[in-house]
Design a protein around this motif. Structure first.
Motif, PDB file in Angstrom:
ATOM      1  N   MET A  81     -36.556 -69.937  -3.958  1.00  0.00           N
ATOM      2  CA  MET A  81     -35.777 -69.560  -5.143  1.00  0.00           C
ATOM      3  C   MET A  81     -35.447 -70.827  -5.921  1.00  0.00           C
ATOM      4  O   MET A  81     -34.996 -71.812  -5.361  1.00  0.00           O
ATOM      5  N   ASP A  82     -35.688 -70.792  -7.189  1.00  0.00           N
ATOM      6  CA  ASP A  82     -35.351 -71.880  -8.093  1.00  0.00           C
ATOM      7  C   ASP A  82     -33.850 -71.789  -8.391  1.00  0.00           C
ATOM      8  O   ASP A  82     -33.420 -70.995  -9.213  1.00  0.00           O
ATOM      9  N   THR A  83     -33.041 -72.609  -7.708  1.00  0.00           N
ATOM     10  CA  THR A  83     -31.579 -72.483  -7.826  1.00  0.00           C
ATOM     11  C   THR A  83     -31.068 -72.850  -9.214  1.00  0.00           C
ATOM     12  O   THR A  83     -30.106 -72.247  -9.691  1.00  0.00           O
ATOM     13  N   ALA A  84     -31.705 -73.815  -9.879  1.00  0.00           N
ATOM     14  CA  ALA A  84     -31.268 -74.180 -11.234  1.00  0.00           C
ATOM     15  C   ALA A  84     -31.509 -73.023 -12.200  1.00  0.00           C
ATOM     16  O   ALA A  84     -30.630 -72.667 -12.992  1.00  0.00           O
ATOM     17  N   THR A  85     -32.689 -72.420 -12.146  1.00  0.00           N
ATOM     18  CA  THR A  85     -32.987 -71.283 -13.007  1.00  0.00           C
ATOM     19  C   THR A  85     -32.083 -70.108 -12.664  1.00  0.00           C
ATOM     20  O   THR A  85     -31.565 -69.423 -13.550  1.00  0.00           O
ATOM     21  N   ASN A  86     -31.878 -69.872 -11.387  1.00  0.00           N
ATOM     22  CA  ASN A  86     -31.016 -68.768 -10.978  1.00  0.00           C
ATOM     23  C   ASN A  86     -29.594 -68.946 -11.530  1.00  0.00           C
ATOM     24  O   ASN A  86     -28.973 -67.983 -11.990  1.00  0.00           O
ATOM     25  N   ALA A  87     -29.093 -70.172 -11.532  1.00  0.00           N
ATOM     26  CA  ALA A  87     -27.757 -70.445 -12.073  1.00  0.00           C
ATOM     27  C   ALA A  87     -27.713 -70.165 -13.576  1.00  0.00           C
ATOM     28  O   ALA A  87     -26.729 -69.615 -14.083  1.00  0.00           O
ATOM     29  N   ILE A  88     -28.772 -70.513 -14.284  1.00  0.00           N
ATOM     30  CA  ILE A  88     -28.844 -70.235 -15.729  1.00  0.00           C
ATOM     31  C   ILE A  88     -28.844 -68.730 -15.970  1.00  0.00           C
ATOM     32  O   ILE A  88     -28.125 -68.227 -16.842  1.00  0.00           O
ATOM     33  N   LEU A  89     -29.633 -67.999 -15.188  1.00  0.00           N
ATOM     34  CA  LEU A  89     -29.679 -66.545 -15.331  1.00  0.00           C
ATOM     35  C   LEU A  89     -28.337 -65.916 -14.975  1.00  0.00           C
ATOM     36  O   LEU A  89     -27.888 -64.972 -15.642  1.00  0.00           O
ATOM     37  N   ASP A  90     -27.670 -66.445 -13.950  1.00  0.00           N
ATOM     38  CA  ASP A  90     -26.314 -65.977 -13.602  1.00  0.00           C
ATOM     39  C   ASP A  90     -25.382 -66.119 -14.799  1.00  0.00           C
ATOM     40  O   ASP A  90     -24.596 -65.215 -15.097  1.00  0.00           O
ATOM     41  N   ASP A  91     -25.462 -67.255 -15.480  1.00  0.00           N
ATOM     42  CA  ASP A  91     -24.608 -67.490 -16.649  1.00  0.00           C
ATOM     43  C   ASP A  91     -24.930 -66.528 -17.790  1.00  0.00           C
ATOM     44  O   ASP A  91     -24.025 -66.018 -18.454  1.00  0.00           O
ATOM     45  N   LEU A  92     -26.218 -66.282 -18.028  1.00  0.00           N
ATOM     46  CA  LEU A  92     -26.612 -65.326 -19.070  1.00  0.00           C
ATOM     47  C   LEU A  92     -26.073 -63.928 -18.762  1.00  0.00           C
ATOM     48  O   LEU A  92     -25.540 -63.246 -19.641  1.00  0.00           O
ATOM     49  N   VAL A  93     -26.210 -63.513 -17.518  1.00  0.00           N
ATOM     50  CA  VAL A  93     -25.745 -62.182 -17.113  1.00  0.00           C
ATOM     51  C   VAL A  93     -24.225 -62.087 -17.231  1.00  0.00           C
ATOM     52  O   VAL A  93     -23.704 -61.090 -17.742  1.00  0.00           O
ATOM     53  N   ALA A  94     -23.517 -63.105 -16.791  1.00  0.00           N
ATOM     54  CA  ALA A  94     -22.050 -63.097 -16.899  1.00  0.00           C
ATOM     55  C   ALA A  94     -21.627 -63.005 -18.362  1.00  0.00           C
ATOM     56  O   ALA A  94     -20.709 -62.247 -18.700  1.00  0.00           O
ATOM     57  N   ALA A  95     -22.287 -63.743 -19.237  1.00  0.00           N
ATOM     58  CA  ALA A  95     -21.968 -63.695 -20.670  1.00  0.00           C
ATOM     59  C   ALA A  95     -22.260 -62.311 -21.237  1.00  0.00           C
ATOM     60  O   ALA A  95     -21.496 -61.805 -22.074  1.00  0.00           O
ATOM     61  N   PHE A  96     -23.347 -61.683 -20.784  1.00  0.00           N
ATOM     62  CA  PHE A  96     -23.685 -60.335 -21.250  1.00  0.00           C
ATOM     63  C   PHE A  96     -22.580 -59.352 -20.886  1.00  0.00           C
ATOM     64  O   PHE A  96     -22.081 -58.618 -21.738  1.00  0.00           O
ATOM     65  N   TYR A  97     -22.174 -59.329 -19.626  1.00  0.00           N
ATOM     66  CA  TYR A  97     -21.142 -58.388 -19.197  1.00  0.00           C
ATOM     67  C   TYR A  97     -19.799 -58.679 -19.882  1.00  0.00           C
ATOM     68  O   TYR A  97     -19.110 -57.760 -20.328  1.00  0.00           O
ATOM     69  N   THR A  98     -19.428 -59.933 -19.976  1.00  0.00           N
ATOM     70  CA  THR A  98     -18.145 -60.310 -20.572  1.00  0.00           C
ATOM     71  C   THR A  98     -18.076 -59.973 -22.053  1.00  0.00           C
ATOM     72  O   THR A  98     -16.993 -59.743 -22.594  1.00  0.00           O
ATOM     73  N   ALA A  99     -19.215 -59.920 -22.728  1.00  0.00           N
ATOM     74  CA  ALA A  99     -19.244 -59.664 -24.165  1.00  0.00           C
ATOM     75  C   ALA A  99     -18.540 -58.370 -24.557  1.00  0.00           C
ATOM     76  O   ALA A  99     -18.052 -58.243 -25.677  1.00  0.00           O
ATOM     77  N   PHE A 100     -18.427 -57.426 -23.634  1.00  0.00           N
ATOM     78  CA  PHE A 100     -17.873 -56.109 -23.937  1.00  0.00           C
ATOM     79  C   PHE A 100     -16.414 -55.950 -23.508  1.00  0.00           C
ATOM     80  O   PHE A 100     -15.809 -54.915 -23.771  1.00  0.00           O
ATOM     81  N   THR A 101     -15.862 -56.934 -22.848  1.00  0.00           N
ATOM     82  CA  THR A 101     -14.522 -56.799 -22.274  1.00  0.00           C
ATOM     83  C   THR A 101     -13.430 -56.839 -23.341  1.00  0.00           C
ATOM     84  O   THR A 101     -13.383 -57.761 -24.154  1.00  0.00           O
ATOM     85  N   ASN A 102     -12.561 -55.822 -23.297  1.00  0.00           N
ATOM     86  CA  ASN A 102     -11.360 -55.850 -24.133  1.00  0.00           C
ATOM     87  C   ASN A 102     -10.110 -55.570 -23.284  1.00  0.00           C
ATOM     88  O   ASN A 102      -9.070 -55.184 -23.793  1.00  0.00           O
ATOM     89  N   LYS A 103     -10.228 -55.784 -21.995  1.00  0.00           N
ATOM     90  CA  LYS A 103      -9.128 -55.594 -21.049  1.00  0.00           C
ATOM     91  C   LYS A 103      -8.119 -56.732 -21.192  1.00  0.00           C
ATOM     92  O   LYS A 103      -8.493 -57.872 -21.477  1.00  0.00           O
ATOM     93  N   ASP A 104      -6.839 -56.404 -20.990  1.00  0.00           N
ATOM     94  CA  ASP A 104      -5.759 -57.395 -21.024  1.00  0.00           C
ATOM     95  C   ASP A 104      -5.737 -58.179 -22.331  1.00  0.00           C
ATOM     96  O   ASP A 104      -5.494 -59.393 -22.338  1.00  0.00           O
TER      97      ASP A 104
END
Length: 148
Positions: free
Chosen positions: A1-24
């Motif tokens: 597993m390419d850990t650097a690429t995986n970390a970048i993809l983790d960040d993209l996914v986190a940003a995608f999910y967070t984009a919709f949050t209006n909680k609190d």
């Protein structure tokens, strides 16, 4: 597993999910989707009998309104587990998520799966497509995704 690429993809996914949050009192940032995707990207809702395929603009505009006009409040969507595979300049992720909120006065909470595809571009890794299906009667999350 390419850990650097995986970390970048983790960040993209986190940003995608967070984009919709209006909680609190958090302000959703749905427009960030334009930065996370290639311009030709597509997002597909496949929760019913026929899929609904959206361009980025078709997907973003109604969600921006829904998340800011008071119809959907206390909304949060987050990844709870995932499996990512990377091959050269392409990658795929199967993402288990949980979402909750209050829609038109009714509280809801559900889980589902998203399939996410990424490509490496001159500007770095970007989404090229996302498709999702929510858990419901007859469509349940496989245990192998719950235990990650």
């Amino acid at each position: 597993m390419d850990t650097a690429t995986n970390a970048i993809l983790d960040d993209l996914v986190a940003a995608f999910y967070t984009a919709f949050t209006n909680k609190d009192g958090m302000k959703p940032n749905v427009a960030i989707i334009y930065q996370l995707f290639i311009p030709e990207g597509m997002i597909i809702k496949n929760t019913d009998a026929a899929p609904v395929v959206y361009s980025l603009q078709q997907f973003i505009e109604p969600r921006e309104k829904l998340l800011t006009d008071g119809a959907l409040v206390d909304f949060e969507e987050a990844e709870t587990s995932s499996v990512t595979e990377i091959f050269g300049n392409i990658a795929h992720r199967f993402s288990l998520y949980r979402k909750s909120g209050v829609l038109s006065g009714e509280r809801f909470e559900t889980e589902g799966m998203k399939t996410m595809q990424f490509i490496y571009t001159p500007n770095g890794w970007r989404f090229c497509s996302v498709a999702w299906n929510d858990e419901k009667s007859g469509v349940t999350i496989p245990e192998k995704y719950r235990n990650r």
